[in-house]
Design a protein around this motif. Structure first.
Motif, PDB file in Angstrom:
ATOM      1  N   ALA A  72      23.377  -7.181   4.287  1.00 60.91           N
ATOM      2  CA  ALA A  72      22.829  -6.201   5.221  1.00 60.91           C
ATOM      3  C   ALA A  72      21.462  -6.655   5.709  1.00 60.91           C
ATOM      4  O   ALA A  72      21.140  -6.539   6.894  1.00 60.91           O
ATOM      5  CB  ALA A  72      22.739  -4.835   4.564  1.00 60.91           C
ATOM      6  N   SER A 106      21.989  -9.134   8.276  1.00 60.06           N
ATOM      7  CA  SER A 106      22.531  -8.623   9.534  1.00 60.06           C
ATOM      8  C   SER A 106      21.485  -7.854  10.321  1.00 60.06           C
ATOM      9  O   SER A 106      21.608  -7.727  11.532  1.00 60.06           O
ATOM     10  CB  SER A 106      23.768  -7.762   9.278  1.00 60.06           C
ATOM     11  N   GLY A 160      18.473  -8.939  10.392  1.00 61.09           N
ATOM     12  CA  GLY A 160      17.583  -9.979  10.905  1.00 61.09           C
ATOM     13  C   GLY A 160      16.513 -10.478   9.959  1.00 61.09           C
ATOM     14  O   GLY A 160      15.547 -11.082  10.397  1.00 61.09           O
ATOM     15  N   TYR A 161      16.642 -10.256   8.645  1.00 63.73           N
ATOM     16  CA  TYR A 161      15.658 -10.833   7.732  1.00 63.73           C
ATOM     17  C   TYR A 161      16.130 -12.192   7.238  1.00 63.73           C
ATOM     18  O   TYR A 161      17.305 -12.367   6.928  1.00 63.73           O
ATOM     19  CB  TYR A 161      15.403  -9.898   6.553  1.00 63.73           C
ATOM     20  N   TYR A 188      25.668  -9.787  19.314  1.00 68.36           N
ATOM     21  CA  TYR A 188      24.533  -9.305  18.546  1.00 68.36           C
ATOM     22  C   TYR A 188      23.747 -10.453  17.884  1.00 68.36           C
ATOM     23  O   TYR A 188      22.791 -10.232  17.160  1.00 68.36           O
ATOM     24  CB  TYR A 188      25.017  -8.315  17.486  1.00 68.36           C
ATOM     25  N   VAL A 248      24.615 -12.520  15.505  1.00 63.60           N
ATOM     26  CA  VAL A 248      24.900 -12.859  14.105  1.00 63.60           C
ATOM     27  C   VAL A 248      25.556 -14.237  14.052  1.00 63.60           C
ATOM     28  O   VAL A 248      25.315 -15.022  13.146  1.00 63.60           O
ATOM     29  CB  VAL A 248      25.819 -11.802  13.460  1.00 63.60           C
ATOM     30  N   PRO A 287      19.972 -11.665  15.001  1.00 58.42           N
ATOM     31  CA  PRO A 287      20.037 -10.255  15.388  1.00 58.42           C
ATOM     32  C   PRO A 287      18.681  -9.718  15.834  1.00 58.42           C
ATOM     33  O   PRO A 287      18.612  -8.862  16.713  1.00 58.42           O
ATOM     34  CB  PRO A 287      20.494  -9.560  14.103  1.00 58.42           C
ATOM     35  N   SER A 288      17.593 -10.220  15.251  1.00 59.55           N
ATOM     36  CA  SER A 288      16.311  -9.667  15.682  1.00 59.55           C
ATOM     37  C   SER A 288      16.018 -10.078  17.124  1.00 59.55           C
ATOM     38  O   SER A 288      15.404  -9.320  17.885  1.00 59.55           O
ATOM     39  CB  SER A 288      15.179 -10.066  14.744  1.00 59.55           C
ATOM     40  N   ARG A 326      17.871  -7.631  19.153  1.00 59.68           N
ATOM     41  CA  ARG A 326      17.186  -6.332  19.199  1.00 59.68           C
ATOM     42  C   ARG A 326      16.011  -6.361  20.158  1.00 59.68           C
ATOM     43  O   ARG A 326      15.750  -5.398  20.870  1.00 59.68           O
ATOM     44  CB  ARG A 326      16.715  -5.931  17.808  1.00 59.68           C
ATOM     45  N   PHE A 372      27.232  -1.249  12.408  1.00 63.93           N
ATOM     46  CA  PHE A 372      28.330  -1.978  11.793  1.00 63.93           C
ATOM     47  C   PHE A 372      29.362  -1.025  11.215  1.00 63.93           C
ATOM     48  O   PHE A 372      29.071   0.108  10.866  1.00 63.93           O
ATOM     49  CB  PHE A 372      27.794  -2.878  10.679  1.00 63.93           C
ATOM     50  N   SER A 411      25.012  -1.449   7.381  1.00 64.27           N
ATOM     51  CA  SER A 411      24.015  -2.331   6.799  1.00 64.27           C
ATOM     52  C   SER A 411      22.849  -1.489   6.305  1.00 64.27           C
ATOM     53  O   SER A 411      21.723  -1.694   6.719  1.00 64.27           O
ATOM     54  CB  SER A 411      23.573  -3.367   7.826  1.00 64.27           C
ATOM     55  N   VAL A 450      13.413  -1.981   9.946  1.00 65.72           N
ATOM     56  CA  VAL A 450      13.756  -2.497  11.267  1.00 65.72           C
ATOM     57  C   VAL A 450      12.710  -2.118  12.310  1.00 65.72           C
ATOM     58  O   VAL A 450      12.437  -2.877  13.226  1.00 65.72           O
ATOM     59  CB  VAL A 450      15.142  -1.953  11.693  1.00 65.72           C
TER      60      VAL A 450
END
Lengths: 303, 502
Positions: free
Chosen positions: A174, A177, A179-180, B52, B54, B74-75, B78, B86, B90, B104
């Motif tokens: 997670a 997903s 973004g870390y 997205y 990924v 993904p960032s 965003r 999802f 997540s 986030v």
């Protein structure tokens, strides 16, 4: 009464090597990495620090050197366990053995030599109190360790850094997903843990017992690992666990000096037994373990 | 036509031998709800992961508001204004709602809490910011995910099978939220395999089959049959015909089954009662996480009750609550767990060896040694009788598609000639063809006098095959409802715990 004073005065210093190593391991485990190499990293840190102090480099340089050695050895672990996704248990054990080997190699010519420890700093006023006064006369590393404990507690309780570490440890998928950079965060956490283990070794060899003997870490790294688990990954519990361990080992010495008729082997094993029993009882609460435990601990993550 | 918000041109992605997406074209208009329709394994999820950030596509190009779009993570997506909810959330269970959002969204806690409340009121997404995720229902978790996306002010919101985890009442609430979002200027990419939903809410639909686009349509101009044909390449299979039930003797009975797990994330079960007779199918409806996993382990024997509670589970008239899985199977019970790989089959083993796991009493073991020829023979029959598409008995379980492996496991358990047959989520992640085959086999088995218990999240499936339905919600079981005299909304009421006793 003298025994109580003796225990209180020495408890924090005895606890410091456990505390430093356990706090470092806590950070790594919170991020989901189980590094079983603590004992070896401490041993390497101890040897490096002792050598630096022996040659007149001073304690600041000694701790820096030991911390750096700890970081480097842990990065090797991180490369194997996180980069190559090897089994963390096996990789940690191997790195630990390597650390102990290097420690013995570097320390060979320093066997039984001694160095000068650190001066104690007293808190004015408090240190004159009866019985508990000794608690307030400690060397600078102990004071810094207490500050460090508070800082680590605060990082987990209040900061985003702490939040990210917990998130990566609970659910790396997670975290990825959203973004870390999971691997990078874990490597950083492992490096921090290595630095702390290096400090712990340095304290044991140049401050607490400023004398070099091969194998002087004597299982303290393993106790630190146990403290993290039995302390259910909570900073405060790990601190009290380390203090308990320090206190009981000094109480054993005090009892021997006071002429208690018990086999010395039993007295020597007492701190291990009592710490394991007390923390075992605390950590037997499954609910607590599940809520504070690290869900992905030891699992390799492949982004 | 308005300039599209997002355009995909010739996007392809392959994983090893599998071509997940082949030359996919897609245009998403601003202020629209756009459906991606396809079966399990058609490549919908892969496509969304590409959008997205990924995963990265092997070839093709993506345009975002007319400019080329290349996403490394993904960032990055965003930052461009693409958010995603999802299917498997997540979220972090041990953290609170606000902590999950802080991971986030930058900002001070107090401002974030205010925004969570504002968004909640505006879009019908109320949730307690200080609650821990593990305390929330699935619907509430989904709201948290959507809020978390909305707080980054997305222009495009991707929802992966959002209704598959919701009771019917929450679905209409979600649709209301999505329409308000569209009217507020957000485009929604809505992934689903449910035709009626798409016809209810979407402005456009892109249909995927086996990784390729098979149509761009306005779903409201087509009926479900047309959409199904584009999605699976032929007509929707008919539900299996059903003769009226002739219930025989009682095969399974739960009498006040109560179970308190010591795992804080597990659901305690309170005073469950059900009776299942030979020759009928009983369905347990409800969303996973309401005690489904616990109930299935208590029935299968993976969780054993203490001796004094053994009367609470009865099979073939005997108390079995204290017995383990093997003893229950010896009484004529067989079981298909919800996770195919791990509990239903061992992924690294051949099908023949997987047959041995439960079919060993059928002469597959002689004098303590494995009778490999018999095992292979058994497996060959299972493969032939149950239409399992595979290279043969030596194929590894992990090499089969979800549908084929499920057909194999169901077939293996059927060949044990059970008196009582229990299936948990029998068609989860299974393609429509395989799901239909499995349902037909179950009805045939019922007509032969087997007692069948099915736990499923798919209400339509339960209505297709069950004689009676009970709803498991918050660890409590509803009274038994005659499937023919019950509407889906009645089931839904029990799912959200608002059912009235009949």
């Amino acid at each position: 009464m003298i025994a109580v004073e003796f225990v209180l005065a020495g408890m924090l210093a005895a606890a410091t090597p456990f505390l430093l190593a356990a706090l470092g391991e806590l950070v790594g485990e919170r991020a989901g990495v189980l590094n079983l190499g603590v004992e070896g990293v401490m041993a390497l840190g101890a040897a490096i620090a002792f050598i630096i102090v022996y040659h007149g480099g001073g304690h600041v340089a000694a701790f820096a050197g030991a911390g750096l050695a700890g970081v480097l050895l842990s990065l090797l672990f991180a490369f194997v366990a996180l980069g190559l996704q090897a089994n963390q248990v096996a990789a940690g054990l191997a790195i630990g053995i390597l650390g102990q080997g290097l420690s013995a190699l570097f320390g060979k010519t320093y066997e039984s030599l001694t160095v000068k420890g650190l001066a104690k700093l007293a808190v004015p006023g408090l240190s004159d109190l009866p019985v508990v006064g000794g608690l307030f006369v400690q060397d600078s590393v102990v004071w810094l360790s207490l500050a460090g404990t508070l800082a680590i507690w605060a990082v987990f309780a209040f900061t985003k850094t702490g939040l990210v570490l917990r998130a990566v440890g609970e659910n790396p998928k997670a975290a990825h997903s959203i973004g870390y950079p999971v691997i990078a965060i874990r490597v950083a956490a492992v490096a921090f843990g290595g630095m702390m283990s290096g400090f712990a070794g340095a304290y044991a060899a140049t401050v607490y017992t400023p004398l070099w003997a091969d194998g002087m870490i004597a299982g303290r790294g393993w106790i630190a690992l146990a403290l993290v688990v039995f302390g259910t990954w909570l900073t405060a519990r790990i601190f009290w666990g380390a203090c308990l361990f320090g206190a009981v080992s000094l109480a054993g010495l005090a009892a021997q000096a006071g002429g208690v008729e018990l086999p010395s082997q039993l007295l020597a094993s007492l701190p291990y037994l009592i710490t394991i029993i007390v923390l075992g009882i605390i950590s037997s609460n499954r609910r607590l373990l599940k809520l504070n435990g690290v869900a992905s601990l030891g699992d390799p993550f492949k982004p | 036509m308005v300039a599209p918000l997002l355009s995909l041109r010739g996007i392809s992605k392959r994983y090893g031998e599998v071509r997940a997406n082949q030359a996919v074209d897609l245009d998403v208009a601003p202020r629209s709800i756009h459906a991606i329709l396809g079966e399990n394994g058609a490549g919908k999820s892969t496509l969304m992961k590409l959008i997205y950030g990924v995963e990265t596509p092997d070839s093709g190009e993506m345009l975002w508001e007319g400019a080329p779009l290349a996403l490394a993570s993904p960032s990055a997506a965003r930052r461009r204004g693409i958010g995603m909810v999802f299917q498997h959330f997540s979220l972090f269970e041990t953290l609170t709602v606000i902590e999950n959002i802080r991971l986030v969204v930058p900002g001070r806690t107090r401002t974030l809490v205010t925004r969570i409340r504002e968004l909640g009121a505006e879009f019908g997404l109320e949730v307690d910011p200080y609650a821990h995720i593990h305390q929330l229902s699935v619907g509430e978790r989904q709201r948290v995910e959507i809020i978390r996306c909305l707080m980054t002010d997305p222009k495009l919101l991707i929802l992966d099978e959002p209704t598959s985890v919701l009771p019917p009442q929450s679905v209409s609430r979600l649709f209301d939220t999505l329409q308000r979002l569209r009217d507020g200027g957000v485009s929604v990419l809505f992934i689903s395999h449910k035709l009626e939903e798409i016809r209810a809410i979407c402005d456009h639909a892109t249909i995927l089959r086996a990784g390729q686009v098979t149509g761009h349509v306005d779903p409201r101009e087509h009926d479900a049959h047309d959409l199904a044909r584009m999605m699976i390449g032929r007509d929707m299979p008919e539900p299996p015909p059903k003769a009226s039930a002739k219930p025989g003797e009682t095969r399974l009975e739960l009498i006040g089954l109560t179970y308190a797990p010591d795992d804080p994330f597990a659901m305690p079960l309170k005073n469950l009662a059900l009776t299942l007779k030979a020759g009928e199918i009983l369905g347990i409806a409800g969303i996973s996480g309401n005690g489904q996993a616990e109930l299935s382990e208590l029935i299968s024997g993976e969780i054993r009750l203490p001796l004094e509670q053994r009367e609470q589970v009865q099979m073939m008239g005997e108390p079995v609550g204290h017995l383990g899985a093997a003893d229950r199977r010896n009484l004529g019970f067989s079981f298909v767990p919800e996770d195919r790989l791990g509990r239903g089959a061992v992924q690294g083993m051949s099908l023949a060896r997987n047959s041995l796991l439960t079919a060993h009493p059928l002469g597959l073991v002689r004098h303590g040694l494995i009778a490999m020829a018999q095992a292979a023979d058994f497996t060959r029959r299972c493969i032939a009788d149950h239409d399992v598409r595979t290279s043969g008995v030596e194929a590894e379980a992990s090499g089969l598609s979800g549908g084929n492996l499920q057909k194999f496991i169901v077939g293996r358990e059927m060949m044990l000639a059970p008196k009582l047959f229990f299936l948990a989520q029998p068609t989860w992640g299974v393609d429509i063809g395989a799901a239909t085959t499995i349902r037909q086999k179950l009805v045939a088995l019922r007509n032969q006098g087997v007692a069948i218990l099915v736990i499923s999240e798919e209400i339509d499936e339960l209505f297709d095959i069950c004689d009676r339905i009970q709803v498991l919600s918050q660890g409590r079981l509803s009274p038994s409802l005659e499937a023919r005299r019950t509407r889906p909304e009645d089931i839904g009421r029990y799912m959200i715990g608002a059912g009235t006793p009949t």
